[in-house]
Design an enzyme around this catalytic site. Sequence first.
Site, short mmCIF file in Angstrom:
data_model
loop_
_atom_site.label_atom_id
_atom_site.label_comp_id
_atom_site.label_asym_id
_atom_site.label_seq_id
_atom_site.Cartn_x
_atom_site.Cartn_y
_atom_site.Cartn_z
N ARG A 28 0.84 -1.20 0.00
CA ARG A 28 0.00 0.00 0.00
C ARG A 28 0.87 1.25 0.00
O ARG A 28 1.82 1.33 0.77
CB ARG A 28 -0.90 0.02 1.23
CG ARG A 28 -2.03 -0.99 1.13
CD ARG A 28 -2.98 -0.84 2.30
NE ARG A 28 -4.02 -1.85 2.22
CZ ARG A 28 -4.86 -2.12 3.21
NH1 ARG A 28 -4.77 -1.44 4.34
NH2 ARG A 28 -5.78 -3.05 3.06
N GLU A 43 -1.79 -8.78 -5.30
CA GLU A 43 -3.12 -9.38 -5.37
C GLU A 43 -3.07 -10.85 -5.75
O GLU A 43 -3.83 -11.66 -5.22
CB GLU A 43 -4.00 -8.61 -6.35
CG GLU A 43 -4.40 -7.21 -5.89
CD GLU A 43 -5.16 -7.23 -4.57
OE1 GLU A 43 -5.73 -8.28 -4.21
OE2 GLU A 43 -5.17 -6.18 -3.90
N LEU A 86 4.51 -21.03 -1.05
CA LEU A 86 3.31 -20.17 -1.00
C LEU A 86 2.03 -20.94 -1.35
O LEU A 86 0.94 -20.54 -0.97
CB LEU A 86 3.45 -18.99 -1.97
CG LEU A 86 3.61 -17.60 -1.38
CD1 LEU A 86 3.37 -16.56 -2.47
CD2 LEU A 86 2.67 -17.34 -0.22
N TYR A 126 -12.29 -11.16 -9.06
CA TYR A 126 -11.82 -10.40 -7.90
C TYR A 126 -10.58 -9.58 -8.22
O TYR A 126 -10.53 -8.37 -7.99
CB TYR A 126 -11.51 -11.31 -6.70
CG TYR A 126 -10.64 -10.56 -5.73
CD1 TYR A 126 -11.18 -9.55 -4.93
CD2 TYR A 126 -9.25 -10.73 -5.71
CE1 TYR A 126 -10.38 -8.78 -4.12
CE2 TYR A 126 -8.45 -9.96 -4.91
CZ TYR A 126 -9.01 -8.99 -4.11
OH TYR A 126 -8.22 -8.20 -3.34
N ASP A 144 -13.92 -10.16 -2.50
CA ASP A 144 -13.23 -11.35 -2.00
C ASP A 144 -14.05 -11.93 -0.85
O ASP A 144 -15.18 -11.52 -0.60
CB ASP A 144 -11.82 -10.98 -1.53
CG ASP A 144 -11.87 -10.16 -0.27
OD1 ASP A 144 -12.85 -9.42 -0.08
OD2 ASP A 144 -10.95 -10.25 0.55
N CYS A 203 -18.75 -5.90 16.60
CA CYS A 203 -19.76 -5.03 15.99
C CYS A 203 -19.80 -3.63 16.63
O CYS A 203 -20.12 -2.65 15.98
CB CYS A 203 -21.14 -5.69 16.07
SG CYS A 203 -21.27 -7.20 15.06
N CYS A 212 -26.13 -1.61 9.64
CA CYS A 212 -25.98 -3.06 9.42
C CYS A 212 -27.27 -3.81 9.78
O CYS A 212 -27.67 -3.88 10.94
CB CYS A 212 -24.81 -3.61 10.22
SG CYS A 212 -24.53 -5.39 9.97
#
Length: 354
Positions: A28, A43, A86, A126, A144, A203, A212
Site C-alpha cells: 500500500r 493481489e 506459497l 476479484y 473477496d 460489531c 448493518c
Amino acid sequence: MSPGAEPGGPARLLLHWYDANGRQLPWRVRSGRPDPYAVWLSEVMLQQTTVAAVGRYFTDFLRRWPTVEALAAAPREEVLAAWAGLGYYARARNLHACAQVVAKELGGRFPSTAQELRKLPGIGPYTAGAIAAIAFGEPVAAVDANAERVIARFRAIETPLPDAKPEIRRVAQELVPLARPGDFAQALMDLGSMICTPRRPDCMACPWREPCVGLAKGMAERLPRKVPRRAKPAREGDAWLILREDGAVLLRRRPDKGLLGGMVELPSAGWDGMETVWPGRTPFDLAFVRCKEDVRHVFTHFSLMLRIWRTEYPVSQNFAVDAPFFWQPRSHLRNAGLPGVMRKAAVAALGEPL
DNA sequence: GATACGTGGCG
DNA sequence: TCGCCAAGTAT
C-alpha cells in the site's frame, strides 16, 4: 454519485474508519497512484493466502524482479522456485505467463479496466476489480471472501454461498464510491479482517454498526451461510531421498499441470495418481532405511501421510539420470524450490534443516 | 457449476 | 487433534 457515497452513507463511513484504522501493508502506498505491477503481484500472492503468509514473498519478488519486463525475462523455473512454499502453484505459472503477455504484447503496461484485466492469465473477477480500482481508480467492486462476509451481514443476506455471490456482488458494486474506489476496496477487506471477522465480530467498533441489517437482526455472526464442505479423504504414499557420494540429492520436476505442477519433488509414488517412473533402474535396487517420522500434510482436497525413505549407502557418481530427474547439490537443496510437503519430506529424511 | 488446487494459523 | 478459514482462478 453512488448511493453509498452520499454524506453519512456507508462508503463515507467506511472510508472515514479506514483513514484512521486501515493497516499499513508493504503493497500500500500513502501518496499518489501505486505501481500497477506491484498491485498485481500483491493481489495474485494474496489469492486464498493470508497477509502473514505473503510476508517476505512480496518484497523478495519486487526486489528481484522490479518490473514486469524483468519478471517476464526470468526463467520460469526461477519464478516457480521463488514461489515455493506459497502454495497454489498455478498462480506462479500464470504469473509468469501474464508477465510475458504484458511485457511482450502490451508494451509493459497493464490494462486499466477490470474488463480488460480479466482476459489475462491468473486474473479472475476479484483480482481484475482489485487492480482496476486500486491501481487505476476505476469505480468497480473487488469482492473477496472478506467483502462477501461483510456484505452478507450488512444486508442480512441469508442465501448460502456460493449461491449468494451474484446478489452480494450487486450490492457491493452499488456501494462503490466514484471517488477513492481503491481505498474502498481495501477498506472493505480491512473491515472484514479486523472487525467483521468470521467468528466473534466486534460489531460495537464497526463503522457500519448503525446501518448493518445483520446486526439489527442479531444474526451477523451466523452469516454468511455456507454449504457444508466435504470431508477430506486420506491418502498415503512413499518418498525417497537418494543421496549420491558427493552429497547431491536426486530430485524430479513434476509435469506442468495438476497437483504441484512444474514444481520440484523428491521421487515419490502412490499418493498423487501419477504413474511411477524411475530413473534407469527402480529404487528398490538400492538399500533404503525408513525414517522414524512420517510426514503429514494437508492439501486442499485430501490429507496425506508420506512414508520417508533414504538410501542406506550413497550411490555412485556414475548414477546418471535423465530429465525430469536431476541431481541437486546438498548445499543448494534449500534453494531448489521444493513445495511445502516436499520440504518437510527432505527435512525428515535428512534429520536436519535445509 | 462442481471440482482441483497449498499452506499455515487459530480456537 | 481437527475443522474452519484465507485479498480466487481455471476448467
